[in-house]
Design an enzyme around this catalytic site. Structure first.
Site, PDB file in Angstrom:
ATOM      1  N   SER A   1       0.866  -1.166   0.000  1.00 44.69           N
ATOM      2  CA  SER A   1       0.000   0.000   0.000  1.00 44.69           C
ATOM      3  C   SER A   1       0.908   1.223   0.000  1.00 44.69           C
ATOM      4  O   SER A   1       1.862   1.300   0.786  1.00 44.69           O
ATOM      5  CB  SER A   1      -0.924   0.001   1.219  1.00 44.69           C
ATOM      6  OG  SER A   1      -2.025   0.864   0.964  1.00 44.69           O
ATOM      7  N   GLU A   2       0.615   2.167  -0.900  1.00 39.11           N
ATOM      8  CA  GLU A   2       1.585   3.225  -1.192  1.00 39.11           C
ATOM      9  C   GLU A   2       1.815   4.192  -0.038  1.00 39.11           C
ATOM     10  O   GLU A   2       2.751   4.978  -0.072  1.00 39.11           O
ATOM     11  CB  GLU A   2       1.194   3.970  -2.468  1.00 39.11           C
ATOM     12  CG  GLU A   2      -0.124   4.721  -2.426  1.00 39.11           C
ATOM     13  CD  GLU A   2      -1.299   3.868  -2.914  1.00 39.11           C
ATOM     14  OE1 GLU A   2      -1.214   2.632  -2.867  1.00 39.11           O
ATOM     15  OE2 GLU A   2      -2.310   4.473  -3.335  1.00 39.11           O
TER      16      GLU A   2
END
Lengths: 219, 232
Positions: free
Chosen positions: A46-47
Site C-alpha cells: 500500500s503506497e
C-alpha cells in the site's frame, strides 16, 4: 449475467501469480485480496508505506497508526515492513511492484486512463494513481463497462482529464475481459451468459474479436 | 549533544507568520501533527500555503484551518474526504495545486536532500505536465519537477529524544520522514520525548540534525478515518 463487484475481483485474482508484489487501488481492487489462491506467495503493497498487508483487524485491535491507502485500518502479516512515502514511490517507480490493479472512470483503446477528475464537478485528486500508472509494467483496470446512464466507459479516446497515457494492459468489467493491444481492445473473455453482441453494443471503442470468445471462469 | 527541546507547542511554533509556506506530515489523519495544527488555529495565522498529502476532514486535521479560512493555497495529492475543502476549491476561494503523490513525496525528499529538481514519469501527458520541461530517458518520457521551498516543516513522530532523533510507528511514517529537514525550520511533535541515550542509535529513522525544535504533544486523539474490522 453481468458480474457483480466481488466476481470482477475474483476474475482479476486469477491474474495474480506466485511471488508477485501487488498494489491494490481503492474500491473493487481492494476486494481482489480476498480471492487470491492460498497456495501462492503474494505480498500486498500500500503506497502509504506498508508491504505485507493483512486483513482488517479484529474489533478492538484497530490502530490509528496502521492503515492502508484507503485510510482503512489494517493488520500486517509475518514478513511485513513499513517505510515512508518517498521510499514507497521509489519502489513503485523502479518497478519492484509486479502488478498494479486500479479503478477507472474511462479507459481508451490506446491504453489511456482517466480516473481523477470531472471538471467542474468532482476533483478529489489523483493520489498515487499517476505515479503508479506511469511506472508500472503490468496494469489491470477493474471498472464498470457502462455508467449509470448506460453509456460506455470503454472508449476510442478518453474525454476526461487523463491520469496516464498508453499504460493500461488489461481491463476487467462486469461484462468482459479486454486486452489493450497496439491495434486496440481485443475481447478475451465474456461474462457467463453475456453475448458478444451485447458487449459490442455496450462498447464505444472497436473490439478485435478472433473466433469463439470463451466465458470467464468464476468459481 | 545539541539540545532541540522546547517546552510546549506555543514555543515550538514561534516565528510562523501570515503568508508562510508550511509542510505538514501525515497521510489522511494518520501521523498528523495534531497539537501543532490546534496551535496554528489558536495563533490565527492566515494566508498560509500548506503542503500536505491530504487536507484532513471537516472537523479534524487541516480541516480545522480550512474552516477558519486560514489557508490560501493547498498543495496535496488527494482531498476527497473534506466537503468544506471541495466547496472552497470549486468556488475559487482556495487555490489548490494537485500533485501526484509520489511526486509530492519526492519534492519533499529532494528539498531534504539538497536536490533542486528531478525527472519523473508521473503525470507525463496529463495536465500535471503543462508548462513543465519534459525529456526522454531510457525510451520513456519524464517531466521536470522542482524541490519544495518551505519556511516550516511540522512533523509528528512516535518517539524522539532531546537531540531531535526520531522514530516513527507503522504507516504514520508516511510524509513525516521525507519532510524532516525539508524546510528552513523543522518542528517535530512526538508522543514520547526521552532523554538523550534512551533511544538506540540503530533504530533512529531520522537523525536529529534534520530537526530544529522538538516537543512532546500534550494529547493525541489519533482519530481513525475508516474504522474497518472483522469479527472474532
Amino acid at each position: 449475467m453481468a458480474l457483480d463487484k466481488n466476481q470482477i475481483a475474483k476474475r482479476i485474482a486469477k491474474e495474480v501469480q506466485n511471488n508477485y508484489y501487488v498494489n491494490l487501488g481503492i474500491g473493487i481492487p481492494t476486494l481482489v485480496a480476498n480471492y487470491v489462491r492460498e497456495d501462492i506467495s503474494v505480498e500486498f503493497q500500500s503506497e502509504n508505506g506498508v508491504l505485507g498487508m493483512g486483513p482488517f483487524p479484529f474489533e478492538g485491535e484497530e490502530d490509528a497508526d496502521i492503515i492502508n491507502a484507503g485510510k482503512q485500518t489494517i493488520t500486517t502479516l509475518p514478513g511485513a515492513s513499513f517505510f515512508d512515502s518517498a521510499f514507497s514511490f521509489g519502489m513503485i517507480r523502479s518497478q519492484k511492484v509486479d502488478l498494479t490493479i486500479l479503478g477507472a472512470m474511462e479507459v481508451a483503446e490506446n491504453g489511456d486512463i482517466a480516473n481523477w477528475k470531472i471538471p467542474g464537478k468532482m476533483v478529489k485528486g489523483m493520489g498515487g494513481a499517476m505515479d503508479l500508472v506511469a511506472s508500472a509494467e503490468n496494469i489491470i483496470v477493474a471498472m464498470m463497462h457502462v455508467n449509470k446512464a448506460g453509456e460506455s466507459k470503454i472508449l476510442k479516446r478518453c474525454t476526461l482529464p487523463l491520469t496516464g497515457v498508453g499504460c493500461v494492459k488489461k481491463v476487467v468489467t462486469e461484462l468482459a475481459v479486454l486486452e489493450v493491444t497496439p491495434k486496440g481492445f481485443r475481447l478475451l473473455e465474456r461474462a457467463p451468459g453475456v453475448s458478444v453482441e451485447h458487449i459490442i453494443a455496450s462498447t464505444e471503442a472497436e473490439l478485435i474479436i478472433d473466433g469463439e470468445i470463451p466465458e470467464m471462469v468464476i468459481d | 549533544m545539541i539540545n532541540k527541546k522546547v517546552n510546549n507547542v506555543h514555543e515550538a511554533l514561534q516565528g510562523i507568520e501570515d503568508g508562510m509556506t508550511i509542510m505538514l506530515g501525515g497521510f489522511g489523519l494518520s501521523g498528523i501533527p495534531e497539537n501543532s495544527i490546534a496551535e496554528l488555529v489558536n495563533k490565527n495565522v492566515h494566508d498560509l500555503t500548506c503542503i500536505s498529502n491530504n487536507a484532513g476532514v471537516d472537523d479534524f486535521g487541516l480541516g480545522l484551518l480550512l474552516q477558519k479560512k486560514q489557508i490560501k493555497k493547498m498543495i496535496s495529492s488527494y482531498v476527497g474526504e473534506n466537503a468544506e475543502f471541495e466547496r472552497q476549491m470549486l468556488s475559487g476561494e482556495l487555490d489548490v495545486e494537485l500533485t501526484p503523490q509520489g511526486t509530492l513525496a519526492e519534492k519533499c525528499r529532494a528539498a531534504q536532500a539538497g536536490i533542486p529538481a528531478f525527472y519523473t514519469p508521473a503525470g507525463y501527458g496529463t495536465e500535471v505536465a503543462e508548462g513543465k520541461e519534459s525529456r526522454e530517458y531510457n525510451g520513456k518520457m519524464h517531466i521536470l519537477e522542482e524541490a519544495f521551498k518551505a519556511d516550516f516543516s511540522i512533523i509528528k513522530a512516535w518517539k524522539g529524544d532531546e537531540a531531535g532523533n526520531l522514530i516513527f510507528k507503522g504507516t504514520a511514517r508516511n510524509f513525516n520522514a521525507p519532510m524532516a529537514g525539508a524546510a528552513t525550520i523543522t518542528i517535530a511533535e512526538v508522543e514520547e520525548l526521552v532523554a538523550p541515550g534512551m533511544l538506540d542509535p540503530n533504530q533512529i529513522h531520522i537523525p536529529g540534525i534534520m530537526v530544529q525544535r522538538i516537543f512532546q504533544g500534550e494529547k493525541f486523539e489519533k482519530r481513525i478515518e475508516q474504522r474497518t474490522v472483522r469479527k472474532k
